[in-house]
Design a protein around this motif. Structure first.
Motif, PDB file in Angstrom:
ATOM      1  N   ARG A 176      36.884  37.262  38.217  1.00  0.00           N
ATOM      2  CA  ARG A 176      38.084  36.801  38.437  1.00  0.00           C
ATOM      3  C   ARG A 176      39.140  37.769  38.261  1.00  0.00           C
ATOM      4  O   ARG A 176      40.376  38.282  38.855  1.00  0.00           O
ATOM      5  CB  ARG A 176      38.289  35.405  38.136  1.00  0.00           C
ATOM      6  N   VAL A 203      39.319  41.248  39.686  1.00  0.00           N
ATOM      7  CA  VAL A 203      40.092  41.151  41.002  1.00  0.00           C
ATOM      8  C   VAL A 203      41.571  41.180  41.202  1.00  0.00           C
ATOM      9  O   VAL A 203      42.481  41.889  41.607  1.00  0.00           O
ATOM     10  CB  VAL A 203      39.549  40.178  42.085  1.00  0.00           C
ATOM     11  N   GLU A 204      42.109  40.085  40.234  1.00  0.00           N
ATOM     12  CA  GLU A 204      43.471  39.915  40.154  1.00  0.00           C
ATOM     13  C   GLU A 204      44.239  40.719  39.508  1.00  0.00           C
ATOM     14  O   GLU A 204      45.390  41.469  39.782  1.00  0.00           O
ATOM     15  CB  GLU A 204      43.724  38.295  39.452  1.00  0.00           C
ATOM     16  N   ALA A 251      34.452  41.783  46.233  1.00  0.00           N
ATOM     17  CA  ALA A 251      34.892  40.464  46.497  1.00  0.00           C
ATOM     18  C   ALA A 251      36.412  40.708  46.668  1.00  0.00           C
ATOM     19  O   ALA A 251      37.028  39.817  47.457  1.00  0.00           O
ATOM     20  CB  ALA A 251      34.814  39.787  45.031  1.00  0.00           C
ATOM     21  N   GLU A 303      37.720  35.088  51.883  1.00  0.00           N
ATOM     22  CA  GLU A 303      38.072  34.057  50.947  1.00  0.00           C
ATOM     23  C   GLU A 303      39.040  34.366  49.692  1.00  0.00           C
ATOM     24  O   GLU A 303      39.936  33.750  49.287  1.00  0.00           O
ATOM     25  CB  GLU A 303      36.736  33.581  50.126  1.00  0.00           C
ATOM     26  N   THR A 304      38.698  35.467  49.208  1.00  0.00           N
ATOM     27  CA  THR A 304      39.386  36.133  48.152  1.00  0.00           C
ATOM     28  C   THR A 304      41.290  36.275  48.641  1.00  0.00           C
ATOM     29  O   THR A 304      42.150  36.083  47.948  1.00  0.00           O
ATOM     30  CB  THR A 304      39.065  37.704  47.888  1.00  0.00           C
ATOM     31  N   THR A 313      42.850  32.920  48.555  1.00  0.00           N
ATOM     32  CA  THR A 313      42.803  31.949  47.534  1.00  0.00           C
ATOM     33  C   THR A 313      43.274  32.861  46.114  1.00  0.00           C
ATOM     34  O   THR A 313      43.736  32.142  45.207  1.00  0.00           O
ATOM     35  CB  THR A 313      41.462  31.468  47.129  1.00  0.00           C
ATOM     36  N   ALA A 314      43.426  34.227  46.398  1.00  0.00           N
ATOM     37  CA  ALA A 314      44.010  34.998  45.097  1.00  0.00           C
ATOM     38  C   ALA A 314      45.225  34.904  44.891  1.00  0.00           C
ATOM     39  O   ALA A 314      46.137  34.607  46.035  1.00  0.00           O
ATOM     40  CB  ALA A 314      43.879  36.473  45.411  1.00  0.00           C
ATOM     41  N   ASP A 357      26.755  38.494  44.075  1.00  0.00           N
ATOM     42  CA  ASP A 357      27.503  37.527  43.254  1.00  0.00           C
ATOM     43  C   ASP A 357      26.463  36.617  42.105  1.00  0.00           C
ATOM     44  O   ASP A 357      25.517  37.266  41.658  1.00  0.00           O
ATOM     45  CB  ASP A 357      28.548  36.857  43.794  1.00  0.00           C
ATOM     46  N   LEU A 370      41.212  32.130  42.865  1.00  0.00           N
ATOM     47  CA  LEU A 370      39.798  32.386  42.866  1.00  0.00           C
ATOM     48  C   LEU A 370      38.786  31.596  42.162  1.00  0.00           C
ATOM     49  O   LEU A 370      39.138  31.075  41.236  1.00  0.00           O
ATOM     50  CB  LEU A 370      39.714  33.820  42.560  1.00  0.00           C
ATOM     51  N   ARG A 371      37.798  31.456  42.744  1.00  0.00           N
ATOM     52  CA  ARG A 371      36.421  31.188  42.121  1.00  0.00           C
ATOM     53  C   ARG A 371      36.423  31.545  40.469  1.00  0.00           C
ATOM     54  O   ARG A 371      36.737  32.896  40.677  1.00  0.00           O
ATOM     55  CB  ARG A 371      35.155  31.092  42.550  1.00  0.00           C
ATOM     56  N   PRO A 402      34.238  34.920  41.544  1.00  0.00           N
ATOM     57  CA  PRO A 402      34.599  35.225  43.003  1.00  0.00           C
ATOM     58  C   PRO A 402      33.351  35.508  44.159  1.00  0.00           C
ATOM     59  O   PRO A 402      32.184  36.175  43.518  1.00  0.00           O
ATOM     60  CB  PRO A 402      35.442  36.316  43.022  1.00  0.00           C
TER      61      PRO A 402
END
Length: 487
Positions: A139, A142-143, A183, A188-189, A192-193, A211, A355-356, A359
């Motif tokens: 997470r 990615v961010e 991801a 989805e990313t 939600t990111a 994952d 994100l989850r 992710p």
């Protein structure tokens, strides 16, 4: 009679309308009270402190042997260290690099891309983040990678070089960085990111493309080891109490550089092979001298929270049917006795705050992907590519995915030439060229062929391969399997 009934109906309707509008007060609706905000839970990962290794750095060393002039900027963004390199003759394209798992240490370090020489000599800018957290925090990966991509122009301007917005944005990464890469392009990313970026193409390498499925496979390796060693029901999280017994039952020799299985261990390794991608070349070499199985074995005994990234157990082995090659009764007995683990259903749920925690890679992407993986990898095994293909196919995206099997014996032991070729082919495809060639990763007979992986394996070692795993293992593979692939 009729009038009375009509009055009662009207009165009832008015009362119902007032009630529906929130009560009395002259029939004016009262404002709805907002639902109470339920804070997202915290985790062990949230309490850990991470610090950039060199927070005062503003630049970094030029690459030896490269004559291309570049601007090189370093700094800290949102708690993560970063490096950015832009050639003097920039082609307008930016490549984001995502590094792999850096352990549980508190110090954050940046890693440049392995294909750095190719990138800068061909006009590409690149940028890499340390991420603001270590551990298996995809997470954060990615961010922070996305945040750095979004900050690219501001960083350039702050360092005296005004640049246009990149015309193309690509992403690549190794291992956990492959998970981040996969991801980062998921729908989805993007939905939600916090930091939203649209990439134009991706090259995940030796990536965790399934994952959390990876951790289920580690769990499967452990419960079958326990069962074949005669302690099938021993508590999963008390592995340390039986590790010596299990290891001595399955292996005559087991250390960091050498594995020699017992007769029972041969059965166990057959189970591991089938769990990690099936019959395929280089599995034996991966066990004998690749040294990645030791890394997987060292993760046995998990509590299922992935180093505190989650609060609940994510491990689930209910989907596995374990196979000992050539031993139908033994396989049946193993499956009947083996411990079954079941995940908490909400362990890695969607979140309201981004994100989850881990992710997802759902196969729901809209850009070209060229993914490469070594066949002898038993830490992030080849089965990750099979899962990725199945998920992409379920979303109707097989046409956007090219996968290549590489005849390496360990985790991420690619030659630089193999990595460069994957990137070159992805870019050409993303910029309007034909879909490049790849390997079928899901047909068992194809994967089991002795020459499988020859098509995209390039054993030529260059200056950037000095000191890498490939420089050691490719000659060892050539000695073990001489003349298999055409020259």
């Amino acid at each position: 009679m009729k009038t009375s009934l009509r009055l009662r109906v009207v009165a009832w309707a008015a009362t119902a309308l007032v009630a529906a509008c929130g009560g009395g007060g002259g029939g004016r609706p009262e404002p709805e009270k907002p639902a109470p905000v339920v804070p997202e839970e915290t985790r062990a990962q949230d309490s850990k402190t991470y610090t950039p290794a060199n927070p005062a750095a503003t630049t970094f060393a030029a690459m030896a042997g490269v004559v291309v002039g570049t601007d090189r900027w370093a700094g800290v963004l949102n708690g993560a260290s970063y490096q950015v390199e832009v050639p003097a003759a920039w082609n307008g394209k930016l490549v984001m690099y995502a590094h792999g798992y850096a352990g549980e240490v508190p110090t954050l370090n940046v890693a440049p891309p392995s294909i750095r020489r190719y990138l800068i000599e061909n006009g590409y800018a690149w940028a890499a983040s340390s991420y603001s957290k270590n551990s298996y925090d995809v997470r954060a990966g990615v961010e922070d990678t996305n945040a750095l991509a979004l900050a690219f122009n501001n960083i350039a301007s702050a360092n005296g070089r005004a640049l246009p917005t990149p015309s193309r944005l690509y992403i690549t990464g190794h291992s956990m960085g492959g998970h981040i890469t996969g991801a980062a392009i998921e729908e989805e990313t993007y939905a939600t990111a916090r930091n939203k970026v649209r990439y134009h193409g991706a090259v995940p390498m030796c990536g965790v493309m399934g994952d959390t499925d990876l951790f289920n496979r580690f769990a499967g390796m452990q419960v079958t080891a326990q069962a074949l060693a005669g302690v099938p029901s021993y508590p999963f999280n008390k592995w340390s109490e039986i590790q010596g017994l299990v290891t001595n039952t399955l292996f005559a020799v087991f250390n960091n550089t050498n594995i020699v299985p017992t007769a029972q261990g041969v059965k166990y390794l057959s189970v591991v092979e089938n769990l990690t991608g099936g019959d395929r070349p280089l599995f034996d070499q991966g066990v004998l001298f690749g040294q990645s199985f030791q890394s997987a074995y060292g993760l046995f005994g998990s509590d299922g929270t992935v180093f505190g990234i989650l609060n609940k157990n994510i491990l689930d082995t209910n989907a596995w049917t374990y196979v000992i090659d050539g031993d139908v009764p033994g396989s049946a007995a193993l499956n009947a006795s083996v411990l079954k683990l079941t995940a908490a259903p909400d362990a890695n749920r969607l979140r309201r705050d981004g994100l989850r925690w881990i992710p997802a890679i759902n196969g729901d992407f809209k850009v070209p992907v060229v993914s490469i993986h070594t066949l002898g990898d038993l830490f992030v095994p080849f089965s990750m590519q099979q899962v990725y293909q199945q998920r992409a196919a379920a979303k109707g995206n097989s046409g956007l995915l090219v996968q290549r099997a590489i005849r390496g014996a360990s985790h991420c032991d690619f030659t630089n030439a193999e990595q460069v070729q994957a990137f070159v082919d992805m870019v050409a495809w993303a910029e309007g060229g034909p879909k490049p060639a790849g390997d079928d990763v899901v047909t068992p007979a194809t994967v089991a062929a002795p020459t499988y992986g020859c098509a995209f394996t390039n054993n030529t070692l260059g200056p950037d391969d000095v000191g890498t795993a490939a420089s050691v293992l490719r000659p060892a593979i050539a000695n073990a399997l001489p003349g298999v692939c055409p020259p």
